[in-house]
Design an enzyme around this catalytic site. Structure first.
Site, short mmCIF file in Angstrom:
data_model
loop_
_atom_site.label_atom_id
_atom_site.label_comp_id
_atom_site.label_asym_id
_atom_site.label_seq_id
_atom_site.Cartn_x
_atom_site.Cartn_y
_atom_site.Cartn_z
N CYS A 1 0.80 -1.25 0.00
CA CYS A 1 0.00 0.00 0.00
C CYS A 1 0.82 1.29 0.00
O CYS A 1 0.58 2.16 -0.83
CB CYS A 1 -0.99 0.04 1.16
SG CYS A 1 -1.34 -1.52 1.95
N ARG B 1 6.48 -11.48 5.41
CA ARG B 1 5.95 -11.29 6.76
C ARG B 1 6.57 -12.33 7.69
O ARG B 1 6.71 -13.49 7.32
CB ARG B 1 4.42 -11.40 6.76
CG ARG B 1 3.81 -10.27 5.95
CD ARG B 1 2.32 -10.26 6.00
NE ARG B 1 1.80 -9.27 5.06
CZ ARG B 1 0.55 -9.16 4.69
NH1 ARG B 1 -0.35 -9.99 5.18
NH2 ARG B 1 0.18 -8.24 3.82
N GLN C 1 1.09 -11.09 -3.43
CA GLN C 1 -0.31 -10.70 -3.40
C GLN C 1 -0.73 -10.22 -4.79
O GLN C 1 0.04 -9.53 -5.47
CB GLN C 1 -0.51 -9.54 -2.43
CG GLN C 1 -0.31 -9.92 -0.99
CD GLN C 1 -0.54 -8.72 -0.09
OE1 GLN C 1 0.09 -7.67 -0.24
NE2 GLN C 1 -1.47 -8.85 0.83
N ASP D 1 -2.31 -7.71 -5.65
CA ASP D 1 -2.72 -6.51 -4.94
C ASP D 1 -3.17 -5.41 -5.90
O ASP D 1 -2.70 -5.34 -7.03
CB ASP D 1 -1.52 -6.01 -4.13
CG ASP D 1 -1.95 -5.37 -2.82
OD1 ASP D 1 -3.17 -5.24 -2.60
OD2 ASP D 1 -1.06 -4.98 -2.03
N HIS E 1 -4.68 -1.06 -5.45
CA HIS E 1 -5.22 0.02 -4.64
C HIS E 1 -5.97 0.99 -5.53
O HIS E 1 -5.43 1.44 -6.54
CB HIS E 1 -4.09 0.71 -3.87
CG HIS E 1 -3.47 -0.20 -2.87
ND1 HIS E 1 -2.35 -0.97 -3.15
CD2 HIS E 1 -3.86 -0.53 -1.61
CE1 HIS E 1 -2.07 -1.71 -2.09
NE2 HIS E 1 -2.96 -1.47 -1.14
N LYS F 1 -12.97 -4.62 6.46
CA LYS F 1 -12.76 -5.37 5.22
C LYS F 1 -13.83 -6.41 4.99
O LYS F 1 -14.54 -6.82 5.92
CB LYS F 1 -11.39 -6.02 5.23
CG LYS F 1 -11.18 -7.01 6.36
CD LYS F 1 -9.81 -7.66 6.25
CE LYS F 1 -9.61 -8.69 7.32
NZ LYS F 1 -8.70 -9.74 6.97
N HIS G 1 -8.36 -1.27 -0.89
CA HIS G 1 -7.30 -2.28 -1.04
C HIS G 1 -8.02 -3.57 -1.44
O HIS G 1 -9.03 -3.90 -0.83
CB HIS G 1 -6.58 -2.58 0.27
CG HIS G 1 -6.10 -1.39 1.04
ND1 HIS G 1 -4.78 -1.18 1.31
CD2 HIS G 1 -6.77 -0.38 1.63
CE1 HIS G 1 -4.64 -0.08 2.05
NE2 HIS G 1 -5.83 0.42 2.26
ZN LIG Z 1 -3.12 -2.30 0.70
#
Ligand SMILES: [Zn+2]
Ligand SMILES: [Zn+2]
Length: 601
Positions: A297, A326, A344, A346, A348, A431, A477
């Site tokens: 992010c 992580r 991910q 991912d 945004h 979320k 997200h």
């Molecule tokens: Zn994010």
């Protein structure tokens, strides 16, 4: 709605089974010190300090004793006592499960009960033929079932080591896991499911199918993707990328590390520290501290912020297959389902408050498209909100309320059934999670979408509105797969490695019957690879080893290859091949052209 598990009869039954097991243990192993024995998701456990070490082979003996004790129909009785009385009971040498020699843990548990709180014991009593009283007493909050006779359908599963109070500095106790059900059928079904799950274990299949591997020299939870697994990733990212391009997403690429300043600004340093790898101190160069990226992010925010934005530019949708790391506890790392390094899918989205609902709905629709394509149709929706008592959150309450309402309104508009789960929010916003039920009925938390007013505020993000004044965008997200690793883990188990044709790393393998057919086989593979299926080139291999045809077929079957094309003399003379399918076996002789047209239909 069904009642929560914690209030169900099954929960009490399993808790009572834990006590019954502890009773069997105290009768079989005098001197065993009991600590805690709660019910858990699929059963129960009890942590016990044994005088000598226990082995898995000892479990049937304990189970047998439990069966005997269960039949004795001991009433399970609750009593509430004062702190002094409790101490006397725990130290009472005349009760087998109690007494000064085994009281160590129970005394500590008693001390941990806050002043003023009810202290209760549960007693299981019986009188034997000679009139002698047998008891099993345990310090416990309860609740329990009424009699041990109700505990009929149980099984002891396995052993594990568990530190007292979960702290490594404490003594390691023996944890016995067991399960219990209300009926023999349910127990049977559960044990059968576990057997099936073992066969589908993605760690096992991942190795067998050549998808990924781990190496101790590389480190815990850090997968190495082998050619077939990497192909699977490529097909999945390619599919999603195309869906994203259709929906107006733009790709971005960002680094694996960043200065600590970025993560101070985002709040990760305070709110996400325990999931981050140790920091990197650069003492020589620019004397900065660097951090291995745990989330994408903040990088996408930097890109958004790099130029002045107008309402005409919004929504901005940045997508990246972003690899993050992580620091999962080594005991919690599970194959690729819970790895320390993963990618991910991912993205945004930076949107105006007016665009939020439509964009959110667009994201949920994309997620539904993805799941449908992957053949995962059985799922439920969970909305994770802030835990009112929690402190691991950033931002004002107003923002949280607005973000939560945006999610629930969008769900209502989509006609989605959802449940609210307090405490399951991310630290910056609520979320929506998709919880998928797999072929064995197990649930997996996969894709997620989050609405966030807080990071835009922390980074002071802006766009110029129609009124020529600065306004704050809202961020979404989202990750439809969750991560490639987790999704591939799930798909591997869901399909027992027999992926749908479009996903299969190797779709067709050509088996040359003898050496003289090899040249034609490779030529056929080259031609087939030019064919397009589902907007991608066919993935074809040739097995040209000097093995019998039977062995080649068995191996292709083991690797779950969807189609085998058998090429021999007839292929050279008449241009036909023998076709075998993974599911249907021998499909007979046909030309390559007719095989292809059948495939595409
Ligand atoms: Zn994010
Ligand atoms: Zn208990």
């Amino acid at each position: 709605m069904s009642q929560p598990y914690e209030q169900s009869y099954l929960y009490r039954l399993r808790h009572s089974a834990a006590h019954l097991m502890a009773q069997a243990v105290t009768e079989l192993y005098p001197g065993a010190k009991l600590s805690i024995g709660p019910p858990i998701e699929n059963g129960f456990y009890y942590d016990i300090d044994f005088p000598e070490s226990l082995k898995e082979e000892d479990l049937p003996r304990i189970e047998q004793k439990m069966k005997e004790l269960s039949k004795l129909d001991q009433r399970i009785q609750r009593s509430e006592v004062s702190r002094d009385e409790a101490k006397n009971l725990i130290l009472d040498d005349s009760i087998p499960s109690m007494g000064s020699t085994v009281a160590e843990y129970k005394l500590q548990l008693l001390d941990a009960i806050p002043e003023g709180e009810t202290i209760s014991f549960y007693d299981q009593q019986r009188t034997d033929r000679d009139g002698k009283l047998h008891r099993f007493l345990d310090l416990c909050r309860g609740p329990h079932v009424d009699t041990t006779k109700e505990i009929k359908h149980f099984k002891l599963m396995n052993l594990a080591g568990a530190y007292w109070r979960g702290e490594v500095k404490n003594k390691q106790l023996t944890r016995i896991y067991g399960t219990a059900f209300e009926s023999a059928e349910e127990l049977e079904a559960y044990l059968h499911m576990l057997e099936e799950a073992k066969k589908r274990d993605h760690r096992l299949l991942g190795k067998e199918l050549g998808l990924f591997m781990f190496s101790p020299r590389v480190g815990t939870g850090l997968p190495l993707w082998l050619p077939k697994g990497a192909t699977l990733r490529m097909v999945m990212t390619d599919f999603l990328q195309k869906e994203q391009v259709k929906r107006g997403y733009d790709p971005v690429v960002t680094p694996h590390i960043a200065s600590i300043k970025l993560y101070e600004k985002s709040g990760h340093i305070i709110n996400y520290r325990d999931k981050m790898f140790p920091f990197m101190e650069d003492q020589e160069g620019d004397k900065d501290t660097y951090i291995l990226k745990p989330m994408n992010c903040p990088f996408h925010i930097e890109i958004y912020q790099s130029q002045m934005r107008s309402y005409r530019d919004l929504p901005v949708r940045y997508a990246e297959f972003g690899t993050v790391h992580r620091y999962e506890q080594s005991g919690e790392v599970t194959g690729i389902l819970r790895a320390r390094g993963f990618t991910q899918d991912d993205a945004h989205l930076f949107v105006t408050p007016e665009q939020l609902q439509d964009e959110f709905i667009g994201v949920v629709e994309l997620m539904q498209t993805v799941l449908k394509k992957l053949g995962l149709s059985d799922y439920r929706v969970r909305v994770g909100t802030k835990d009112p008592a929690g402190d691991k959150y950033v931002g004002h309450d107003d923002n949280w309320v607005a973000a939560t309402n945006a999610i629930t309104d969008a769900c209502d508009k989509l006609g989605l059934d959802y449940e609210i789960s307090p405490g399951d929010a991310a630290f910056y916003g609520p979320k929506l999670d998709l919880i998928i039920k797999d072929a064995l009925g197990r649930e997996w938390q996969m894709g997620t979408v989050q609405v966030d007013y807080n990071l835009p505020e922390r980074f002071e993000l802006e766009y110029i509105g129609e009124d020529s004044k600065p306004h704050r965008p809202v961020m979404i997200h989202r990750a439809p797969f969750g991560s490639l690793e987790r999704m591939i883990g799930l798909l591997t188990e869901q399909y027992t490695g027999a992926f749908p044709f479009w996903l299969s790393p190797v779709q067709i393998t050509i088996l040359a019957i003898a050496d003289r057919h090899n040249e034609a086989a490779f030529a056929m593979a080259t031609k087939l690879r030019e064919e397009i299926y589902d907007s991608r080139n066919l993935r074809v291999t040739v097995d040209d080893r000097r093995e019998t045809l039977g062995k080649k077929i068995r191996e292709a079957q083991l690797h779950k290859t969807p189609y085998m094309l058998i090429l021999g003399d007839r292929g050279l003379e008449e241009g036909t091949i023998g076709v075998r399918s993974r599911e249907d076996g021998d499909l007979g002789e046909m030309t390559v052209a007719s095989f292809l047209s059948a495939l595409k239909n």
